[in-house]
Design an enzyme around this catalytic site. Structure first.
Site, mmCIF file in Angstrom:
data_model
loop_
_atom_site.group_PDB
_atom_site.id
_atom_site.type_symbol
_atom_site.label_atom_id
_atom_site.label_comp_id
_atom_site.label_asym_id
_atom_site.label_seq_id
_atom_site.Cartn_x
_atom_site.Cartn_y
_atom_site.Cartn_z
ATOM 1 N N SER A 157 37.736 -33.184 1.375
ATOM 2 C CA SER A 157 38.751 -31.915 1.120
ATOM 3 C C SER A 157 37.975 -30.723 1.443
ATOM 4 C CB SER A 157 39.038 -31.867 -0.419
ATOM 5 O OG SER A 157 39.473 -30.967 -0.707
ATOM 6 N N TYR A 170 37.354 -32.758 -9.263
ATOM 7 C CA TYR A 170 37.962 -33.139 -8.043
ATOM 8 C C TYR A 170 36.721 -32.752 -6.763
ATOM 9 C CZ TYR A 170 41.041 -33.247 -4.096
ATOM 10 O OH TYR A 170 41.794 -33.374 -2.909
HETATM 11 P P1 NAD Z 1 49.290 -38.110 -2.456
HETATM 12 O O1 NAD Z 1 49.285 -37.991 -3.948
HETATM 13 O O2 NAD Z 1 50.971 -38.127 -1.823
HETATM 14 O O3 NAD Z 1 48.926 -39.486 -1.824
HETATM 15 C C1 NAD Z 1 47.796 -40.303 -2.634
HETATM 16 C C2 NAD Z 1 48.253 -41.546 -2.760
HETATM 17 O O4 NAD Z 1 46.987 -42.335 -3.323
HETATM 18 C C3 NAD Z 1 49.383 -41.754 -3.620
HETATM 19 O O5 NAD Z 1 50.428 -42.564 -2.883
HETATM 20 C C4 NAD Z 1 48.671 -42.375 -4.923
HETATM 21 O O6 NAD Z 1 49.561 -43.301 -5.729
HETATM 22 C C5 NAD Z 1 47.472 -43.095 -4.332
HETATM 23 N N1 NAD Z 1 46.386 -43.408 -5.241
HETATM 24 C C6 NAD Z 1 45.763 -42.360 -5.988
HETATM 25 N N2 NAD Z 1 44.692 -42.954 -6.705
HETATM 26 C C7 NAD Z 1 44.761 -44.282 -6.440
HETATM 27 C C8 NAD Z 1 44.058 -45.238 -6.658
HETATM 28 N N3 NAD Z 1 42.756 -45.147 -7.533
HETATM 29 N N4 NAD Z 1 43.971 -46.529 -6.195
HETATM 30 C C9 NAD Z 1 45.025 -46.778 -4.997
HETATM 31 N N5 NAD Z 1 45.853 -45.863 -4.783
HETATM 32 C C10 NAD Z 1 45.811 -44.631 -5.510
HETATM 33 O O7 NAD Z 1 48.591 -37.215 -1.742
HETATM 34 P P2 NAD Z 1 47.817 -36.670 -0.387
HETATM 35 O O8 NAD Z 1 47.849 -35.665 -0.043
HETATM 36 O O9 NAD Z 1 48.415 -37.723 0.592
HETATM 37 O O10 NAD Z 1 46.473 -37.365 -0.396
HETATM 38 C C11 NAD Z 1 45.680 -38.391 0.214
HETATM 39 C C12 NAD Z 1 44.149 -37.861 0.194
HETATM 40 O O11 NAD Z 1 43.993 -36.771 0.832
HETATM 41 C C13 NAD Z 1 43.466 -37.764 -1.084
HETATM 42 O O12 NAD Z 1 42.190 -38.284 -0.912
HETATM 43 C C14 NAD Z 1 43.637 -36.424 -1.367
HETATM 44 O O13 NAD Z 1 42.429 -36.180 -2.477
HETATM 45 C C15 NAD Z 1 43.069 -35.811 0.099
HETATM 46 N N6 NAD Z 1 43.373 -34.353 0.127
HETATM 47 C C16 NAD Z 1 44.610 -33.632 -0.048
HETATM 48 C C17 NAD Z 1 44.792 -32.488 0.016
HETATM 49 C C18 NAD Z 1 46.384 -31.942 -0.113
HETATM 50 O O14 NAD Z 1 46.272 -30.615 -0.164
HETATM 51 N N7 NAD Z 1 47.499 -32.705 -0.323
HETATM 52 C C19 NAD Z 1 43.821 -31.743 0.385
HETATM 53 C C20 NAD Z 1 42.402 -32.441 0.716
HETATM 54 C C21 NAD Z 1 42.408 -33.540 0.401
#
Ligand code: NAD
Length: 280
Positions: A157, A170
């Site tokens: 991130s 986080y």
């Molecule tokens: P999201 O919440 O839509 O998707 C995350 C998915 O991971 C969900 O389907 C959730 O059910 C699943 N999940 C969470 N914990 C889990 C676990 N312990 N075991 C199995 N599945 C699990 O959000 P996203 O934005 O698609 O996130 C994807 C990745 O991107 C994450 O690692 C997040 O930290 C990272 N990220 C997101 C952002 C943002 O702004 N959305 C920014 C930087 C990084």
């Protein structure tokens, strides 16, 4: 080169693939020929203040993968559970013969100032975002080493390069992902396996579009909406855009996952609308 058959014959594992960025990566890899192994916990957490994905979401991603003509193996599991990850990888090896590409994407956001953060919030962030990545890499690496080929992509991130209010757990987990990625890249360098991290900015998924985060950003409003929080999200980027689409992360996943990216490993690529200019 990005061709529609680039990943023909490859097998890709995507964690957290039920929705959001993970779904985008899974469908894009399938469209380019890869068979897909998907997992997601499909359950809420008592300390994650927004709904996580459901089993219906996971099935929707699997249906989108199968609609491309590729095979899809799914599992409802928590990436913090190492035996469950090992079992999924064993099942994938039995059914598809290999895993060539792994995208350690599953993650959660928890939020509290450090003076009020609970052990349970800390444990959830570290468990899902850091131990989950360790378990994913650890589960796929032996098969990749044995075959002398692998492409591992981890998701950090922009908070893996900086801190922010309410984000100690986080941010610590995402800094940890970068340390893990760089070290794993060195361990696997002799074996034809690359490991690279992506550091996204604000990506338009349920992780940022939820009532809890909107309320945290605009405590002055009773029911803040996307328009009310957009300027705050935008201030986290340098370019004048509040959030980016998952497809912008997927292009980088495809780049790192490519066979031709053989000699790119141990790197962190920010996709954060220019915020990278502000951090080391
Ligand atoms: P999201 O919440 O839509 O998707 C995350 C998915 O991971 C969900 O389907 C959730 O059910 C699943 N999940 C969470 N914990 C889990 C676990 N312990 N075991 C199995 N599945 C699990 O959000 P996203 O934005 O698609 O996130 C994807 C990745 O991107 C994450 O690692 C997040 O930290 C990272 N990220 C997101 C952002 C943002 O702004 N959305 C920014 C930087 C990084």
């Amino acid at each position: 080169m990005d061709s529609m058959s680039e990943f023909e014959g490859r097998v890709a594992l995507i964690t957290g693939g039920a929705r959001g960025q993970g779904r985008s990566h899974a469908v894009a890899l399938a469209e380019r020929g890869a068979d897909i192994v998907l997992c997601d916990r499909c359950a809420d957490s008592p300390v994650v203040p927004y709904p996580l994905a459901t089993e219906a979401d996971l099935e929707e991603t699997a249906a989108a993968v199968r609609a491309t003509g590729r095979r899809c193996l799914t599992a409802k599991l928590d990436t913090a559970d190492r035996p469950a990850m090992d079992e999924l990888v064993a099942q994938a090896h039995a059914e598809f013969g290999r895993i060539d590409i792994a995208v350690a994407n599953a993650g959660v956001s928890v939020a509290a100032p450090i003076q009020a953060m609970t052990e349970a919030q800390w444990a959830e962030a570290i468990g899902s975002n850091l131990t989950g990545v360790f378990n994913t890499v650890g589960a796929v690496a032996p098969g990749m080493v044995a075959r002398g080929y692998g492409r591992i992509v981890t998701i950090s991130s922009m908070l893996g390069r900086a801190g922010n209010t309410n984000m100690a757990a986080y941010s610590a987990s995402k800094w940890g992902v970068i340390g893990l990625t760089k070290s794993a890249a060195l361990d696997l360098a002799p074996h034809g396996v690359t490991v690279n991290a992506i550091a996204p900015g604000n990506i338009s998924t349920p992780m940022i579009h939820n009532d809890f985060l909107y309320g945290l950003m605009r405590p002055d409003l009773e029911h803040p909406g996307a328009d009310d929080v957009a300027p705050i999200f935008q201030s986290l980027h340098a370019q004048p855009v509040p959030w980016l689409e998952p497809a912008e992360i997927t292009r980088v996943v495809l780049f790192f996952a490519a066979e031709a990216s053989a000699h790119i490993s141990g790197t962190v690529l920010p996709v954060d609308a220019g915020n990278a200019g502000r951090v080391t």
